[in-house]
Design an enzyme around this catalytic site. Structure first.
Site, short mmCIF file in Angstrom:
data_model
loop_
_atom_site.label_atom_id
_atom_site.label_comp_id
_atom_site.label_asym_id
_atom_site.label_seq_id
_atom_site.Cartn_x
_atom_site.Cartn_y
_atom_site.Cartn_z
N CYS A 92 0.85 -1.18 0.00
CA CYS A 92 0.00 0.00 0.00
C CYS A 92 0.89 1.23 0.00
O CYS A 92 1.88 1.28 0.73
CB CYS A 92 -0.90 -0.01 1.25
SG CYS A 92 -2.01 1.40 1.34
N HIS A 134 -9.10 -3.86 -1.86
CA HIS A 134 -8.09 -3.07 -1.15
C HIS A 134 -8.39 -1.57 -1.26
O HIS A 134 -8.41 -0.86 -0.24
CB HIS A 134 -6.69 -3.39 -1.71
CG HIS A 134 -5.59 -2.57 -1.12
ND1 HIS A 134 -4.59 -3.12 -0.36
CD2 HIS A 134 -5.34 -1.23 -1.19
CE1 HIS A 134 -3.78 -2.15 0.05
NE2 HIS A 134 -4.20 -0.99 -0.46
N GLU A 135 -8.64 -1.11 -2.50
CA GLU A 135 -8.88 0.34 -2.68
C GLU A 135 -10.15 0.80 -1.98
O GLU A 135 -10.18 1.86 -1.37
CB GLU A 135 -8.93 0.69 -4.18
CG GLU A 135 -7.64 0.48 -4.95
CD GLU A 135 -6.41 1.01 -4.25
OE1 GLU A 135 -6.48 2.02 -3.53
OE2 GLU A 135 -5.35 0.38 -4.41
N HIS A 138 -10.07 1.61 1.64
CA HIS A 138 -9.59 2.95 2.00
C HIS A 138 -10.76 3.92 2.19
O HIS A 138 -10.62 4.92 2.89
CB HIS A 138 -8.66 3.50 0.92
CG HIS A 138 -7.26 2.96 0.97
ND1 HIS A 138 -6.42 3.16 2.04
CD2 HIS A 138 -6.55 2.23 0.07
CE1 HIS A 138 -5.24 2.59 1.79
NE2 HIS A 138 -5.30 2.00 0.61
NI NI Z 1 -3.65 1.06 -0.22
#
Ligand code: NI
Length: 169
Positions: A92, A134-135, A138
Protein backbone atom coordinates in the site's frame (compact mmCIF):
# COMPACT_ATOMS: atom_id res chain seq x y z
CA UNK A 1 -0.39 5.07 8.12
CA UNK A 2 -1.01 6.96 11.33
CA UNK A 3 -2.74 9.93 9.67
CA UNK A 4 -6.26 10.10 11.13
CA UNK A 5 -7.74 10.88 7.69
CA UNK A 6 -6.94 7.32 6.60
CA UNK A 7 -9.30 5.99 9.28
CA UNK A 8 -12.35 8.05 8.30
CA UNK A 9 -15.26 7.07 6.08
CA UNK A 10 -15.22 8.99 2.78
CA UNK A 11 -18.23 10.97 1.49
CA UNK A 12 -19.98 10.07 -1.77
CA UNK A 13 -19.26 12.22 -4.81
CA UNK A 14 -22.32 14.44 -5.37
CA UNK A 15 -21.53 15.90 -8.82
CA UNK A 16 -19.77 14.13 -11.68
CA UNK A 17 -17.46 15.53 -14.33
CA UNK A 18 -16.71 18.79 -12.50
CA UNK A 19 -13.37 20.58 -12.94
CA UNK A 20 -12.57 19.85 -9.27
CA UNK A 21 -13.22 16.13 -9.73
CA UNK A 22 -11.15 15.98 -12.93
CA UNK A 23 -8.29 17.76 -11.14
CA UNK A 24 -8.50 15.31 -8.23
CA UNK A 25 -8.36 12.29 -10.54
CA UNK A 26 -5.44 13.77 -12.48
CA UNK A 27 -3.57 14.35 -9.21
CA UNK A 28 -4.32 10.78 -8.14
CA UNK A 29 -3.15 9.35 -11.48
CA UNK A 30 0.13 11.29 -11.28
CA UNK A 31 0.66 10.17 -7.68
CA UNK A 32 -0.05 6.54 -8.51
CA UNK A 33 2.25 6.60 -11.55
CA UNK A 34 5.08 8.34 -9.68
CA UNK A 35 4.95 5.72 -6.93
CA UNK A 36 4.50 2.76 -9.31
CA UNK A 37 1.17 1.85 -7.72
CA UNK A 38 -1.60 -0.48 -8.83
CA UNK A 39 -4.28 1.71 -7.29
CA UNK A 40 -4.97 4.73 -5.14
CA UNK A 41 -7.88 6.04 -3.10
CA UNK A 42 -8.62 9.74 -2.55
CA UNK A 43 -8.21 9.55 1.26
CA UNK A 44 -4.57 8.56 0.65
CA UNK A 45 -3.92 12.07 -0.62
CA UNK A 46 -6.04 13.64 2.11
CA UNK A 47 -9.34 13.95 0.22
CA UNK A 48 -12.34 12.35 1.95
CA UNK A 49 -14.33 11.47 -1.18
CA UNK A 50 -15.38 8.08 -2.54
CA UNK A 51 -12.95 8.09 -5.45
CA UNK A 52 -10.57 5.24 -6.29
CA UNK A 53 -8.40 4.59 -9.31
CA UNK A 54 -6.63 1.40 -10.28
CA UNK A 55 -5.08 -0.35 -13.23
CA UNK A 56 -2.27 -2.77 -13.96
CA UNK A 57 -0.78 -3.41 -17.37
CA UNK A 58 0.32 -6.91 -18.30
CA UNK A 59 3.91 -7.10 -17.11
CA UNK A 60 6.19 -10.16 -17.12
CA UNK A 61 7.95 -8.77 -14.04
CA UNK A 62 4.75 -9.32 -12.04
CA UNK A 63 3.69 -12.83 -13.03
CA UNK A 64 1.06 -13.04 -10.26
CA UNK A 65 -0.59 -9.77 -11.24
CA UNK A 66 -2.90 -10.26 -14.17
CA UNK A 67 -3.86 -7.14 -16.11
CA UNK A 68 -6.55 -4.90 -14.63
CA UNK A 69 -8.14 -2.20 -16.82
CA UNK A 70 -7.38 1.43 -15.96
CA UNK A 71 -10.44 2.49 -14.02
CA UNK A 72 -11.79 5.54 -12.21
CA UNK A 73 -14.48 4.32 -9.81
CA UNK A 74 -16.74 6.67 -7.86
CA UNK A 75 -19.22 5.81 -5.11
CA UNK A 76 -18.45 2.08 -5.31
CA UNK A 77 -20.63 -0.70 -3.95
CA UNK A 78 -19.07 -4.12 -3.49
CA UNK A 79 -20.83 -7.45 -3.33
CA UNK A 80 -18.87 -10.65 -2.79
CA UNK A 81 -19.93 -13.65 -4.88
CA UNK A 82 -19.82 -16.91 -2.98
CA UNK A 83 -17.76 -17.63 0.10
CA UNK A 84 -14.44 -18.47 -1.50
CA UNK A 85 -11.50 -16.58 -0.03
CA UNK A 86 -7.97 -16.30 -1.37
CA UNK A 87 -4.72 -15.29 0.35
CA UNK A 88 -2.40 -12.89 -1.44
CA UNK A 89 0.38 -10.42 -0.80
CA UNK A 90 -0.54 -6.76 -0.67
CA UNK A 91 1.31 -3.52 -0.40
CA UNK A 92 0.00 0.00 0.00
CA UNK A 93 1.32 3.44 -0.89
CA UNK A 94 0.31 4.51 2.63
CA UNK A 95 2.72 1.92 4.13
CA UNK A 96 5.72 2.22 1.82
CA UNK A 97 8.15 -0.66 1.68
CA UNK A 98 5.95 -3.21 3.41
CA UNK A 99 4.01 -6.31 2.43
CA UNK A 100 1.40 -8.43 4.15
CA UNK A 101 -0.64 -11.50 3.32
CA UNK A 102 -4.35 -10.72 3.26
CA UNK A 103 -7.38 -12.93 2.74
CA UNK A 104 -9.90 -11.47 0.25
CA UNK A 105 -13.06 -12.62 -1.47
CA UNK A 106 -12.02 -14.40 -4.66
CA UNK A 107 -15.09 -13.40 -6.67
CA UNK A 108 -16.61 -9.94 -6.58
CA UNK A 109 -19.24 -7.82 -8.26
CA UNK A 110 -18.65 -4.09 -8.06
CA UNK A 111 -20.72 -1.19 -9.18
CA UNK A 112 -20.21 2.55 -9.26
CA UNK A 113 -19.67 5.39 -11.71
CA UNK A 114 -16.89 6.67 -13.88
CA UNK A 115 -15.72 10.28 -13.93
CA UNK A 116 -18.58 11.36 -16.20
CA UNK A 117 -21.26 9.55 -14.19
CA UNK A 118 -21.58 6.56 -16.49
CA UNK A 119 -22.42 3.40 -14.52
CA UNK A 120 -19.80 0.68 -14.05
CA UNK A 121 -20.94 -2.87 -13.25
CA UNK A 122 -18.32 -5.62 -13.33
CA UNK A 123 -17.96 -9.15 -12.04
CA UNK A 124 -14.32 -10.05 -11.49
CA UNK A 125 -12.04 -12.56 -9.75
CA UNK A 126 -8.56 -12.97 -8.37
CA UNK A 127 -6.12 -10.09 -8.52
CA UNK A 128 -8.65 -7.66 -10.01
CA UNK A 129 -11.07 -8.45 -7.18
CA UNK A 130 -8.25 -8.04 -4.64
CA UNK A 131 -7.23 -4.61 -5.93
CA UNK A 132 -10.82 -3.34 -5.83
CA UNK A 133 -11.36 -4.65 -2.29
CA UNK A 134 -8.09 -3.07 -1.15
CA UNK A 135 -8.88 0.34 -2.68
CA UNK A 136 -12.48 0.43 -1.50
CA UNK A 137 -11.35 -0.44 2.03
CA UNK A 138 -9.59 2.95 2.00
CA UNK A 139 -13.04 4.56 1.63
CA UNK A 140 -14.21 3.05 4.93
CA UNK A 141 -11.02 3.78 6.85
CA UNK A 142 -9.50 0.30 6.61
CA UNK A 143 -5.83 -0.37 5.82
CA UNK A 144 -4.74 -3.87 4.81
CA UNK A 145 -2.92 -4.71 8.09
CA UNK A 146 -6.32 -4.30 9.79
CA UNK A 147 -7.55 -7.24 7.66
CA UNK A 148 -4.61 -9.50 8.52
CA UNK A 149 -5.00 -12.50 10.79
CA UNK A 150 -1.37 -13.73 10.82
CA UNK A 151 1.08 -10.94 11.62
CA UNK A 152 4.03 -13.27 10.95
CA UNK A 153 3.13 -12.65 7.28
CA UNK A 154 3.85 -8.90 7.54
CA UNK A 155 7.18 -7.23 6.98
CA UNK A 156 9.55 -5.17 4.90
CA UNK A 157 9.45 -5.89 1.18
CA UNK A 158 13.23 -5.85 0.74
CA UNK A 159 13.63 -8.38 3.54
CA UNK A 160 10.81 -10.72 2.54
CA UNK A 161 11.24 -10.46 -1.24
CA UNK A 162 14.86 -9.38 -1.75
CA UNK A 163 14.92 -10.13 -5.48
CA UNK A 164 11.38 -9.29 -6.50
CA UNK A 165 9.99 -6.36 -8.43
CA UNK A 166 6.91 -5.20 -6.58
CA UNK A 167 3.89 -3.04 -7.01
CA UNK A 168 1.84 -1.27 -4.39
CA UNK A 169 -1.82 -0.65 -3.97
NI1 NI B 1 -3.65 1.06 -0.22
Amino acid sequence: MGDARLLEAARPVAAFDTPELRALVLDMRETMAALNGAGLAAPQIGVGLQVVIFGVAENPRYPDAEAVPDTVLLNPELQSIGDEMEDGWEGCLSLPGMRGKVSRHKHLRYRGYDLTGKPIDRTVSGFHARVVQHECDHLVGVLYPMRMTDMSQFGFTDVMFPNAATIDE
